[in-house]
Design a protein around this motif. Structure first.
Motif, PDB file in Angstrom:
ATOM      1  N   HIS A  43       0.821  -1.213   0.000  1.00  0.00           N
ATOM      2  CA  HIS A  43       0.000   0.000   0.000  1.00  0.00           C
ATOM      3  C   HIS A  43       0.857   1.265   0.000  1.00  0.00           C
ATOM      4  CE1 HIS A  43      -4.212  -1.651   1.306  1.00  0.00           C
ATOM      5  NE2 HIS A  43      -3.760  -2.198   0.192  1.00  0.00           N
ATOM      6  N   SER A  61      -6.864  -4.235   1.864  1.00  0.00           N
ATOM      7  CA  SER A  61      -8.136  -3.693   2.344  1.00  0.00           C
ATOM      8  C   SER A  61      -9.243  -4.660   1.942  1.00  0.00           C
ATOM      9  CB  SER A  61      -8.399  -2.303   1.748  1.00  0.00           C
ATOM     10  OG  SER A  61      -8.354  -2.337   0.337  1.00  0.00           O
ATOM     11  N   GLU A  98     -10.375  -4.861  -1.723  1.00  0.00           N
ATOM     12  CA  GLU A  98      -9.271  -4.917  -2.685  1.00  0.00           C
ATOM     13  C   GLU A  98      -9.241  -6.263  -3.409  1.00  0.00           C
ATOM     14  OE1 GLU A  98      -4.354  -4.789  -2.522  1.00  0.00           O
ATOM     15  OE2 GLU A  98      -5.559  -4.190  -0.792  1.00  0.00           O
TER      16      GLU A  98
END
Length: 214
Positions: free
Chosen positions: A36, A95, A98
């Motif tokens: 990320h 997440s 995702e």
């Protein structure tokens, strides 16, 4: 929905093989979390806790580090040379909404009639690469072989994907098949033996030897 387990971890500042060895002696395992577009962070977590979740096939965890909770995927597990103990774990930040690419094991379901008829099971594919939401990661992909006869083949395109899962493997790739026992023996026979078995030796009659002239 995929099982999510909470794992407690602590940040660590010491690195290197000596520091890792010292850490393991205290019952902890060196770990790292990355992804990320955030910096990688070195962590440590309980050996017993990690062994438990890895052996149960847990893929997604809520990683609590110094009071901060992050959803993370177990990306890589390193074992000792005997394959008995976890010695390092890589986590990647994810997440819930995702989409990810991940490899999942294949599991056979049912008994193939071809086996009962004397056939031999050949399973060239034991896992498959998939795309899905993090929360939809399946534990395994089940392959129904209850109607598979001798000579029968199941390809990737014949697999039933769980809801929200997309197979990324070649759709014509062979997952499992039942071959005849004779074909299995022939396929494992060395080429020179196979040639000898199919090409019989020709034994020629020796020519008569003429007497020497006096």
């Amino acid at each position: 929905m995929v099982q999510v387990v909470k794992v407690k971890a602590s940040s660590r500042t010491e690195h290197g093989s000596k520091a890792a060895k010292k850490l393991r002696k205290t019952g902890m395992v060196p770990c790292v979390i990355y992804g990320h577009k955030e910096s990688a962070v070195s962590l440590s977590a309980s050996h017993d806790e990690l062994m438990k979740i890895v052996k149960h096939g847990v893929r997604l965890v809520d990683l609590e580090t110094d009071g901060k909770i992050e959803k993370a995927l177990i990306r890589d597990v390193q074992w000792d040379y005997l394959g008995n103990d976890v010695i390092h774990v890589d986590f990647s930040r994810v997440s819930a909404d995702e989409k990810i690419h991940i490899t999942v094991s294949l599991e056979l379901k049912g008994t193939a009639p071809g086996l009962l008829a004397g056939g031999v099971l050949d399973m060239p594919m034991h896992s498959i690469h998939i795309e899905c939401l993090v929360i939809n990661i399946p534990d395994v992909i089940r392959v129904n072989v209850s109607e598979l006869q001798v000579g029968g083949v199941i390809h990737v395109k014949q697999l039933v994907a769980p809801e929200g899962v997309k197979f990324l493997a070649d759709e014509d790739a062979v997952v499992v098949q039942i071959v005849s026992a004779k074909a299995e023996v022939a396929s494992t026979m060395p080429p020179e033996l196979g040639a000898a078995a199919t090409e019989p030796e020709v034994i020629k009659k020796p020519k008569p030897v003429a007497d020497d002239e006096e």
